[in-house]
Design a protein around this motif. Structure first.
Motif, mmCIF file in Angstrom:
data_model
loop_
_atom_site.group_PDB
_atom_site.id
_atom_site.type_symbol
_atom_site.label_atom_id
_atom_site.label_comp_id
_atom_site.label_asym_id
_atom_site.label_seq_id
_atom_site.Cartn_x
_atom_site.Cartn_y
_atom_site.Cartn_z
ATOM 1 N N MET A 22 0.828 -1.213 0.000
ATOM 2 C CA MET A 22 0.000 0.000 0.000
ATOM 3 C C MET A 22 0.856 1.255 0.000
ATOM 4 S SD MET A 22 -3.132 -0.887 -0.228
ATOM 5 C CE MET A 22 -4.235 0.371 0.383
ATOM 6 N N GLY A 23 2.173 1.089 0.154
ATOM 7 C CA GLY A 23 3.081 2.232 0.159
ATOM 8 C C GLY A 23 3.067 2.978 1.482
ATOM 9 N N SER A 24 2.627 2.282 2.553
ATOM 10 C CA SER A 24 2.535 2.944 3.867
ATOM 11 C C SER A 24 3.921 3.301 4.384
ATOM 12 C CB SER A 24 1.822 2.015 4.851
ATOM 13 O OG SER A 24 0.552 1.681 4.321
ATOM 14 N N GLN A 25 4.070 4.540 4.844
ATOM 15 C CA GLN A 25 5.391 4.997 5.287
ATOM 16 C C GLN A 25 5.526 4.949 6.816
ATOM 17 O OE1 GLN A 25 4.332 8.588 3.175
ATOM 18 N NE2 GLN A 25 6.307 8.579 2.132
ATOM 19 N N TYR A 26 4.440 5.214 7.505
ATOM 20 C CA TYR A 26 4.430 5.213 8.978
ATOM 21 C C TYR A 26 3.390 4.192 9.447
ATOM 22 C CZ TYR A 26 6.915 9.591 8.335
ATOM 23 O OH TYR A 26 7.833 10.538 7.945
ATOM 24 N N VAL A 27 3.857 3.144 10.105
ATOM 25 C CA VAL A 27 2.968 2.026 10.440
ATOM 26 C C VAL A 27 2.942 1.812 11.953
ATOM 27 C CG1 VAL A 27 2.479 -0.429 10.085
ATOM 28 C CG2 VAL A 27 3.505 0.929 8.233
ATOM 29 N N LEU A 28 1.748 1.758 12.508
ATOM 30 C CA LEU A 28 1.593 1.433 13.928
ATOM 31 C C LEU A 28 1.039 0.016 14.034
ATOM 32 C CD1 LEU A 28 1.580 2.157 16.942
ATOM 33 C CD2 LEU A 28 -0.715 3.105 16.615
ATOM 34 N N ILE A 29 1.734 -0.830 14.763
ATOM 35 C CA ILE A 29 1.302 -2.215 14.951
ATOM 36 C C ILE A 29 0.755 -2.364 16.367
ATOM 37 C CG2 ILE A 29 2.042 -4.630 15.055
ATOM 38 C CD1 ILE A 29 2.093 -3.564 12.216
ATOM 39 N N ASP A 30 -0.418 -2.944 16.462
ATOM 40 C CA ASP A 30 -1.060 -3.208 17.756
ATOM 41 C C ASP A 30 -0.833 -4.675 18.129
ATOM 42 O OD1 ASP A 30 -4.556 -3.881 18.534
ATOM 43 O OD2 ASP A 30 -2.836 -3.653 19.897
ATOM 44 N N ILE A 31 -0.216 -4.904 19.282
ATOM 45 C CA ILE A 31 -0.001 -6.279 19.760
ATOM 46 C C ILE A 31 -0.821 -6.488 21.023
ATOM 47 C CG2 ILE A 31 1.678 -7.986 20.568
ATOM 48 C CD1 ILE A 31 3.811 -6.628 18.931
ATOM 49 N N PRO A 32 -2.060 -6.996 20.880
ATOM 50 C CA PRO A 32 -2.845 -7.304 22.077
ATOM 51 C C PRO A 32 -2.143 -8.397 22.878
ATOM 52 C CG PRO A 32 -4.227 -7.317 20.103
ATOM 53 C CD PRO A 32 -2.805 -7.282 19.659
ATOM 54 N N THR A 33 -1.998 -8.187 24.167
ATOM 55 C CA THR A 33 -1.197 -9.102 24.989
ATOM 56 C C THR A 33 -1.992 -9.519 26.219
ATOM 57 O OG1 THR A 33 0.799 -7.956 24.234
ATOM 58 C CG2 THR A 33 0.999 -9.309 26.236
ATOM 59 N N GLY A 34 -1.957 -10.827 26.473
ATOM 60 C CA GLY A 34 -2.665 -11.310 27.662
ATOM 61 C C GLY A 34 -3.012 -12.772 27.511
ATOM 62 N N LYS A 35 -3.695 -13.304 28.498
ATOM 63 C CA LYS A 35 -4.045 -14.732 28.512
ATOM 64 C C LYS A 35 -5.061 -15.026 27.400
ATOM 65 C CE LYS A 35 -5.299 -18.301 32.027
ATOM 66 N NZ LYS A 35 -5.479 -19.274 30.973
ATOM 67 N N GLY A 36 -4.748 -16.052 26.606
ATOM 68 C CA GLY A 36 -5.717 -16.497 25.611
ATOM 69 C C GLY A 36 -5.683 -15.749 24.292
ATOM 70 N N VAL A 37 -4.596 -14.960 24.075
ATOM 71 C CA VAL A 37 -4.436 -14.317 22.762
ATOM 72 C C VAL A 37 -3.083 -14.743 22.185
ATOM 73 C CG1 VAL A 37 -5.977 -12.379 23.172
ATOM 74 C CG2 VAL A 37 -3.579 -12.222 23.893
ATOM 75 N N LYS A 38 -2.749 -14.212 21.007
ATOM 76 C CA LYS A 38 -1.573 -14.715 20.293
ATOM 77 C C LYS A 38 -0.272 -14.490 21.052
ATOM 78 C CE LYS A 38 -3.890 -13.974 15.882
ATOM 79 N NZ LYS A 38 -3.907 -13.280 14.571
ATOM 80 N N VAL A 39 -0.226 -13.381 21.799
ATOM 81 C CA VAL A 39 0.983 -13.048 22.573
ATOM 82 C C VAL A 39 0.567 -12.933 24.036
ATOM 83 C CG1 VAL A 39 2.817 -11.367 22.900
ATOM 84 C CG2 VAL A 39 1.990 -11.869 20.596
ATOM 85 N N GLU A 40 1.154 -13.783 24.898
ATOM 86 C CA GLU A 40 0.603 -13.857 26.263
ATOM 87 C C GLU A 40 1.373 -13.032 27.285
ATOM 88 O OE1 GLU A 40 -0.865 -17.431 27.806
ATOM 89 O OE2 GLU A 40 -2.342 -17.556 26.198
ATOM 90 N N THR A 41 2.653 -12.702 26.984
ATOM 91 C CA THR A 41 3.420 -11.926 27.970
ATOM 92 C C THR A 41 4.011 -10.684 27.328
ATOM 93 O OG1 THR A 41 5.569 -12.945 27.482
ATOM 94 C CG2 THR A 41 4.105 -14.121 29.019
ATOM 95 N N VAL A 42 4.293 -9.688 28.161
ATOM 96 C CA VAL A 42 4.883 -8.438 27.674
ATOM 97 C C VAL A 42 6.262 -8.710 27.093
ATOM 98 C CG1 VAL A 42 5.741 -6.165 28.379
ATOM 99 C CG2 VAL A 42 3.523 -6.969 29.213
ATOM 100 N N GLU A 43 6.992 -9.655 27.686
ATOM 101 C CA GLU A 43 8.331 -9.985 27.153
ATOM 102 C C GLU A 43 8.197 -10.515 25.717
ATOM 103 O OE1 GLU A 43 7.125 -11.004 30.099
ATOM 104 O OE2 GLU A 43 8.205 -9.379 31.142
ATOM 105 N N GLN A 44 7.236 -11.412 25.498
ATOM 106 C CA GLN A 44 7.029 -11.930 24.133
ATOM 107 C C GLN A 44 6.608 -10.782 23.201
ATOM 108 O OE1 GLN A 44 3.944 -14.786 24.944
ATOM 109 N NE2 GLN A 44 5.354 -16.432 25.429
ATOM 110 N N ALA A 45 5.760 -9.889 23.733
ATOM 111 C CA ALA A 45 5.285 -8.768 22.906
ATOM 112 C C ALA A 45 6.431 -7.856 22.511
ATOM 113 C CB ALA A 45 4.219 -7.988 23.674
ATOM 114 N N ARG A 46 7.359 -7.622 23.469
ATOM 115 C CA ARG A 46 8.499 -6.743 23.167
ATOM 116 C C ARG A 46 9.402 -7.372 22.111
ATOM 117 N NH1 ARG A 46 9.409 -2.553 26.617
ATOM 118 N NH2 ARG A 46 11.656 -2.620 26.324
ATOM 119 N N ALA A 47 9.557 -8.693 22.185
ATOM 120 C CA ALA A 47 10.391 -9.379 21.182
ATOM 121 C C ALA A 47 9.742 -9.281 19.801
ATOM 122 C CB ALA A 47 10.567 -10.841 21.586
ATOM 123 N N LEU A 48 8.426 -9.475 19.757
ATOM 124 C CA LEU A 48 7.708 -9.367 18.481
ATOM 125 C C LEU A 48 7.755 -7.928 17.970
ATOM 126 C CD1 LEU A 48 5.950 -10.707 16.311
ATOM 127 C CD2 LEU A 48 3.949 -10.250 17.772
#
Ligand SMILES: O=P(O)(O)OC[C@H]1O[C@H](OP(=O)(O)O)[C@H](O)[C@@H]1O
Ligand SMILES: Nc1ccnc(=O)[nH]1
Length: 503
Positions: free
Chosen positions: A272-298
Motif C-alpha cells: 500500500m506504500g505505507s510509510q508510517y505504520v503502527l502495529i497493535d499487539i494485544p497481549t494477555g491470557k488467551g491471545v496470540k501473545v501472552e506476555t509483555v516480554e514476548q510482545a516486546r520481542a515481536l
C-alpha cells in the motif's frame, strides 16, 4: 491433450478442472492431480476433478478460474499434466527445520500465487512455519516476495499512515474508530484488513456489514485520494495475493505462525506504500501473545522488518486479557463501533484503546505534539468529526452513510447465560468466547456472536445476566449453548476463594 472449455456455474474456492472419467483414465490423470491449461498467453494451473459432468473432449472450469483469465465457452485449450513443483521440496526442507534461501521462498510464494501448490501443500507449509518458524532473513524475503507477486498502490497524498493489529483478541473493532479519527485530522490512512483468522470477526468482516470492502487498486486510489482513507479487504485485491491464500489454511487450523503473521501484515503495508505504520499487539491470557516480554520481542521484529522495507514502524503493546468492548461478531461489533463514532461514547476498553492508538498515529504523522495525541484523538471523536469522516468512508465504499446501529440486522435466535453465584468477575476466557461466537456462526453468519454484559472486576449477583449468544439458526444456537456450558467462559469468585481444612 486438446479440449473445449465448459464453464461450470460453481465456485469451489480453488482452481478446479473437471475432466471426463474416460478421458482421465486415458490421460492417466487422478483426482487432485495438477494440470496446466494453456491458450495462447493464458496459462492457469488447476486441480483435477474426475467427473462425467463434462463429456470427452471438454474441460470443465469452476468460476474461480475466470477471476484470473477470461476463458470463453467452447474455447479450445491445451491440457498438460503438471508434475509436482520444485517448491514442494523447499516446503519439506522447512518441515525438517532447514533455513530457506531467498530464491526458495520466492519459488514457494510464486507457486502459491500461480495455484501450482494445492491446499494440502499450502497447509503443510503453514504448519511447518508454526512448528519450525522463520528467522528475520526468511521473514524479510517472504514479505517482499508476497508483496512483489501482487500489485502495489501508488498514492499521491503523503505521508501515508497505517495501523494494523496482529489480532487474536475477540471484539477487536478498534481500528474502525482509529481510521476515521486519523483521517479526520487530515492524515492519509489506506487501511487494509484481513478477514477473521483466529477470531470471530476480522475487521474486513465487520466493515462489510455496512460498506463494500472488495475493491480494485484503482478504486482504492480514487477513494483514498478523495477522502484520505479506506477500510478494505486485502484479499479482494491482487495485493500480496499469497496472503489470503495462506490465511485460508491458517483459518482452518486456527493458527497464525509468527513469521507468517509478520510477513502477512507487512507485505500489505508495503504494497500500500505505507510509510508510517503502527502495529497493535494485544497481549494477555488467551491471545496470540501472552506476555509483555514476548510482545516486546515481536515488537522488535516488526520494527526491524519495517527498517528492511524502508518503513517507519512503531508498536503499541495493548491489553488483550479480555474482549474489547461488549460485542463479538461482525454485525454486533459493527453496531458498537458505529454507535461509538456517532456518540463519541462507548465501552471504556474500546474508547481508551482507539484514542490511544489514534493518538500515537497523530503524533507519528506530525499533527499532534508528543504526548498530546490521545487528547486530540478524543476531541476528534467527541466532536463528531470522526463520525463525519466515517460517513464519507461508508458512502465512498458503497454503503448507506445514514445507517443507524439499530438498523444493522443481528441474529434473532438468542440465549442468555446468568450468574450461578454472586461474586466478582475474575476472568473472561478469550478463546472460549471466540469459540462460542464461531460455533454460533460468526463470522460467516454476520448476525451471530456474543453480547457481553460484564467485564473483569465487576460485581454480580446470582441471576444477573452475563452474556447473550446470538445466532441466525436454532441449530447454530444449540451448538454454541453446548460449548458455552462446557467451557464456562466467565469466571466468578467471591473474596473467599477456597476454604482449606483437615489437610
Ligand atoms: O484476530 P484474528 O482473526 O486472528 O486476526 C485478524 C484480524 O487482525 C487484523 O485486524 P485489523 O485489520 O488491524 O483491525 C486483521 O486485519 C484482522 O481483522
Ligand atoms: N496473520 C495476520 C494477522 C493479522 N492481520 C493480518 O493481516 N494477518
Amino acid at each position: 491433450m486438446k479440449a473445449k472449455i465448459r464453464i461450470l456455474d460453481m465456485y469451489s474456492g480453488r482452481y478446479s478442472v473437471f475432466i471426463n472419467e474416460k478421458e482421465a483414465k486415458k490421460a492417466k490423470l487422478h483426482p487432485d492431480d495438477l494440470v496446466k491449461i494453456e491458450a495462447g498467453k493464458k496459462t492457469v494451473y488447476g486441480s483435477v476433478v474426475v467427473s462425467n459432468l463434462v463429456k470427452e473432449g471438454e474441460i470443465g472450469i469452476s468460476r474461480d478460474i475466470l477471476g484470473l483469465h477470461s476463458f470463453s465457452e467452447g474455447e479450445v485449450v491445451t491440457v498438460i499434466p503438471s508434475g509436482t513443483p520444485e517448491s514442494v521440496r523447499y516446503i519439506k526442507k522447512k518441515m525438517h527445520g532447514g533455513k530457506l534461501r531467498k530464491v526458495e521462498i520466492e519459488a514457494i510464494v510464486k507457486d502459491i500465487v500461480d495455484r501450482k501448490l494445492r491446499d494440502i501443500e499450502i497447509s503443510s507449509f503453514v504448519t511447518s512455519l508454526e512448528i519450525n518458524g522463520l528467522d528475520m532473513d526468511e521473514i524479510a524475503a517472504l514479505t517482499i516476495a508476497m508483496a512483489e507477486t501482487g500489485d502495489m498502490l501508488d498514492i499521491d497524498r503523503k505521508p501515508i499512515m497505517d495501523v494494523h493489529s496482529i489480532g487474536g483478541v475477540p471484539g477487536n473493532k478498534t481500528n474502525i474508530l482509529v481510521v476515521p479519527i486519523v483521517a479526520a485530522a487530515g492524515l492519509t490512512i489506506p487501511k487494509t484488513s484481513s478477514r477473521a483468522i483466529t477470531s470471530a470477526a476480522g475487521t474486513a468482516d465487520v466493515v462489510e456489514v455496512f460498506a463494500e470492502v472488495s475493491f480494485s487498486l484503482d478504486e482504492i486510489k480514487r477513494i483514498v485520494e478523495k477522502i484520505g482513507a479506506c477500510m478494505v479487504w486485502g484479499g479482494a485485491l491482487n495485493l500480496a495475493p499469497a496472503d489470503d491464500i495462506t490465511i485460508k489454511s491458517e483459518r482452518a487450523l486456527s493458527i497464525d505462525p509468527t513469521g507468517l503473521m509478520l510477513a502477512s501484515i507487512m507485505s500489505k503495508k508495503y504494497a500500500m506504500g505505507s510509510q508510517y505504520v503502527l502495529i497493535d499487539i494485544p497481549t494477555g491470557k488467551g491471545v496470540k501473545v501472552e506476555t509483555v516480554e514476548q510482545a516486546r520481542a515481536l515488537a522488535r521484529d516488526f520494527i526491524e522488518l519495517g527498517r528492511r522495507l524502508g518503513q517507519y514502524v512503531e508498536v503499541a503493546i495493548t491489553y488483550g486479557g479480555q474482549p474489547i468492548g461488549h460485542t463479538v461478531g461482525p454485525a454486533l461489533e459493527a453496531r458498537e463501533a458505529l454507535s461509538a463514532l456517532m456518540t463519541g461514547k462507548g465501552p471504556g476498553s474500546l474508547i481508551e484503546k482507539a484514542t490511544g492508538l489514534a493518538g500515537i498515529l497523530l503524533e507519528m504523522g506530525g499533527v499532534a505534539p508528543t504526548g498530546m495525541g490521545k487528547k486530540m484523538a478524543r476531541e476528534i471523536l467527541e466532536s463528531g468529526k470522526a463520525y463525519e469522516k466515517m460517513r464519507e468512508i461508508i458512502e465512498e465504499q458503497g454503503g448507506n452513510p445514514d445507517i443507524k446501529p439499530e438498523e444493522i440486522p443481528i441474529g434473532d435466535k438468542t440465549y442468555t447465560f446468568t450468574a450461578p453465584i454472586s461474586g466478582y468477575i475474575t476472568g473472561i476466557d478469550n478463546k472460549a468466547i471466540t469459540g462460542i461466537a464461531r460455533a454460533a456462526g460468526a463470522p460467516e453468519d454476520k448476525g451471530a456472536g456474543i453480547e457481553l454484559y460484564v467485564k473483569v472486576g465487576e460485581k454480580v449477583k446470582e441471576g444477573d445476566p452475563l452474556f447473550t449468544i446470538r445466532a441466525e439458526s436454532e441449530a447454530r444456537l444449540d451448538q454454541a449453548i453446548v460449548l458455552a456450558r462446557r467451557t464456562e467462559p466467565i469466571r466468578i469468585e467471591g473474596m473467599v476463594l477456597q476454604r482449606i481444612g483437615n489437610i
